[in-house]
Design a protein around this motif. Sequence first.
Motif, mmCIF file in Angstrom:
data_model
loop_
_atom_site.group_PDB
_atom_site.id
_atom_site.type_symbol
_atom_site.label_atom_id
_atom_site.label_comp_id
_atom_site.label_asym_id
_atom_site.label_seq_id
_atom_site.Cartn_x
_atom_site.Cartn_y
_atom_site.Cartn_z
ATOM 1 N N THR A 86 0.823 -1.212 0.000
ATOM 2 C CA THR A 86 0.000 0.000 0.000
ATOM 3 C C THR A 86 0.853 1.257 0.000
ATOM 4 O O THR A 86 0.630 2.187 -0.800
ATOM 5 N N MET A 87 1.856 1.307 0.865
ATOM 6 C CA MET A 87 2.647 2.532 1.012
ATOM 7 C C MET A 87 3.574 2.771 -0.173
ATOM 8 O O MET A 87 3.822 3.922 -0.550
ATOM 9 N N MET A 88 4.096 1.703 -0.781
ATOM 10 C CA MET A 88 4.950 1.882 -1.961
ATOM 11 C C MET A 88 4.160 2.444 -3.140
ATOM 12 O O MET A 88 4.539 3.447 -3.745
ATOM 13 N N VAL A 89 3.049 1.793 -3.461
ATOM 14 C CA VAL A 89 2.244 2.233 -4.605
ATOM 15 C C VAL A 89 1.646 3.612 -4.346
ATOM 16 O O VAL A 89 1.695 4.511 -5.202
ATOM 17 N N ASN A 90 1.127 3.791 -3.148
ATOM 18 C CA ASN A 90 0.440 5.035 -2.851
ATOM 19 C C ASN A 90 1.394 6.229 -2.768
ATOM 20 O O ASN A 90 1.006 7.358 -3.061
ATOM 21 N N ALA A 91 2.659 5.999 -2.361
ATOM 22 C CA ALA A 91 3.628 7.094 -2.313
ATOM 23 C C ALA A 91 3.831 7.701 -3.694
ATOM 24 O O ALA A 91 3.887 8.926 -3.857
ATOM 25 N N VAL A 92 3.920 6.844 -4.709
ATOM 26 C CA VAL A 92 4.125 7.320 -6.076
ATOM 27 C C VAL A 92 2.869 8.015 -6.603
ATOM 28 O O VAL A 92 2.937 9.106 -7.194
ATOM 29 N N VAL A 93 1.701 7.401 -6.365
ATOM 30 C CA VAL A 93 0.444 7.984 -6.848
ATOM 31 C C VAL A 93 0.186 9.339 -6.183
ATOM 32 O O VAL A 93 -0.128 10.333 -6.858
ATOM 33 N N ALA A 94 0.326 9.386 -4.849
ATOM 34 C CA ALA A 94 0.050 10.626 -4.119
ATOM 35 C C ALA A 94 1.033 11.726 -4.497
ATOM 36 O O ALA A 94 0.651 12.899 -4.631
ATOM 37 N N ALA A 95 2.307 11.371 -4.682
ATOM 38 C CA ALA A 95 3.305 12.370 -5.062
ATOM 39 C C ALA A 95 3.039 12.914 -6.462
ATOM 40 O O ALA A 95 3.206 14.110 -6.719
ATOM 41 N N ALA A 96 2.618 12.029 -7.378
ATOM 42 C CA ALA A 96 2.290 12.490 -8.729
ATOM 43 C C ALA A 96 1.127 13.475 -8.702
ATOM 44 O O ALA A 96 1.146 14.513 -9.379
ATOM 45 N N LEU A 97 0.112 13.166 -7.902
ATOM 46 C CA LEU A 97 -1.032 14.078 -7.787
ATOM 47 C C LEU A 97 -0.645 15.373 -7.084
ATOM 48 O O LEU A 97 -1.266 16.424 -7.309
ATOM 49 N N MET A 98 0.385 15.322 -6.237
ATOM 50 C CA MET A 98 0.866 16.515 -5.551
ATOM 51 C C MET A 98 1.433 17.534 -6.537
ATOM 52 O O MET A 98 1.447 18.745 -6.274
ATOM 53 N N THR A 99 1.931 17.049 -7.676
ATOM 54 C CA THR A 99 2.499 17.952 -8.681
ATOM 55 C C THR A 99 1.447 18.496 -9.643
ATOM 56 O O THR A 99 1.764 19.328 -10.485
ATOM 57 N N ALA A 100 0.195 18.019 -9.524
ATOM 58 C CA ALA A 100 -0.860 18.440 -10.459
ATOM 59 C C ALA A 100 -1.021 19.953 -10.548
ATOM 60 O O ALA A 100 -1.234 20.495 -11.648
ATOM 61 N N PRO A 101 -0.940 20.714 -9.431
ATOM 62 C CA PRO A 101 -1.095 22.173 -9.552
ATOM 63 C C PRO A 101 -0.067 22.829 -10.465
ATOM 64 O O PRO A 101 -0.273 23.973 -10.894
ATOM 65 N N ALA A 102 1.039 22.138 -10.779
ATOM 66 C CA ALA A 102 2.015 22.705 -11.712
ATOM 67 C C ALA A 102 1.406 22.903 -13.097
ATOM 68 O O ALA A 102 1.901 23.711 -13.894
ATOM 69 N N LEU A 103 0.329 22.171 -13.390
ATOM 70 C CA LEU A 103 -0.334 22.271 -14.703
ATOM 71 C C LEU A 103 -1.469 23.289 -14.698
ATOM 72 O O LEU A 103 -2.035 23.577 -15.759
ATOM 73 N N PHE A 104 -1.823 23.823 -13.529
ATOM 74 C CA PHE A 104 -2.928 24.774 -13.462
ATOM 75 C C PHE A 104 -2.511 26.111 -14.071
ATOM 76 O O PHE A 104 -1.365 26.546 -13.948
ATOM 77 N N THR A 105 -3.469 26.758 -14.728
ATOM 78 C CA THR A 105 -3.286 28.129 -15.199
ATOM 79 C C THR A 105 -4.518 28.939 -14.798
ATOM 80 O O THR A 105 -5.489 28.378 -14.267
ATOM 81 N N ALA A 106 -4.471 30.217 -15.054
ATOM 82 C CA ALA A 106 -5.602 31.075 -14.705
ATOM 83 C C ALA A 106 -6.857 30.710 -15.487
ATOM 84 O O ALA A 106 -7.972 31.066 -15.088
ATOM 85 N N THR A 107 -6.687 29.980 -16.606
ATOM 86 C CA THR A 107 -7.841 29.597 -17.434
ATOM 87 C C THR A 107 -8.269 28.146 -17.212
ATOM 88 O O THR A 107 -9.203 27.680 -17.870
#
Length: 482
Positions: free
Chosen positions: A334-355
């Motif tokens: 659980t912790m191995m798989v979830n660490a990668v998934v959660a960290a990837a989702l943590m970077t999602a705001p890097a793709l956000f823009t004002a639009t």
Amino acid sequence: MPTFPNAAVPNRILVPLIVACALFMENLDSTVLATSLPAIAAELKINPIDLKLALTSYLLSLAVFIPISGWLADRLGARLVFRAAIATFALGSALAGFSSTMPELIGARVLQGVGGAMMVPVGRLVILRTVPKSELVGSLAWLTIPALIGPVLGPPVGGFITTYFSWRWIFWINLPIAALGIVLATLFIPDVRGEERTPFDSLGFVLSGFGLAAIVSGATAIGLEALPHLAGFAILGAGVVAFGAYVLHAQRAEHPILDLRLFAIPTFRAAILGGSLFRVGIGAAPFLLPLMLQVGFGMTAFQSGMLTFASALGALFMKMAAKPILQRFGFRTTMMVNAVVAAALMTAPALFTATTPVAIILVALLVGGFFRSLQFTAVNALGYADIDTARMSRATSLASVAQQISLSLGVSIAALVLEGLLAHRGGVELRASDFPVAFLMIGLISASSVFLFARLAPDAGEEVSGHVSPQPDPVTAARERA
């Protein structure tokens, strides 16, 4: 006033819920403050990045005073320490609301940290000492479900108060919650104490306190306009030396205030070290996201709060699913798989823009909070899987210190990345384009925790998770032995 023997539990749901009142107050305060940082900076006439001091000063105070929380609870009783901690936190909240300068705000946050240092660790210690390990995951989930209401309500409440009233009320709303917590603690919290009275490690407290304070302060000071960079590195270096001296002291002391020998336990070591790396990203996110939405995208504090609450809402949903997931897959997988998934989702705001459509932002934050919460529950439960009752208070103190240090470093790393980008382009004001690099950086740091979780045994923490590892085929096992 009712009292309970150490082994008794008046109500295995009621006690975690009472402790959660304290955790609710602490989480509400931190998430409300993060949403209000730009407004506070405008009124105090300072750079919003410099307000990382308001976040890290609280975390710094926690890190310094948490080590004595277990010792005080063992000596004075958990109920007394818990009530005093809530009262101290409430006093700091009141003073923070009256602050008119940056030093006053920092001082009030330090006082809040003193209360928080005793409040949550002692409350968690009551649960750990009164709940069987087979029920630990469920009890910790009950503990954190009400506490997660704080992060859910924090951003929208903080945004609403800051936009339509005054940011000062974000601190004053703690006062009625604190009063309720004191009353409930008086009535229902068992007065658990340590079976063995150990002497106070005064030298260890000085060395560890100074070392941790200097490490956090130095990391925070690097990049501040008020201090030369050399001063920040000098403070950081002094902290490393002092804590190194503490490590040598702890190897010889019979009862060190932070028992580093606990790291010899594989499950504790993986939970603390891996969990600390993962929490670096968690500490940075509440600092980065409101700044990006408000300073970068031009949203109001209320609009920002209504969006960022989605991650906490996702965390609330995960608490219902954590136990069956751990039972099905165990801690390691659980912790191995979830660490990668959660960290990837943590970077999602890097793709956000004002639009970027609001719906997409909401979904990304909701799903991200869902998986981060699973990792938190797993880390918290695994850390105590192989800790006996006699060492529970020491384990709680060490785990809590590591948690606060990692959170504060997350804020400092995120701020340092933003300051570095500003210096690189010679700017004085943040832009939306400054934030993606910071989100990618914290995501990579959090993802690196997978290497520590990978070193766990497949059956690690089975007594706590309820997971039963599949038994190898006898013929295959015999061949492997041969």
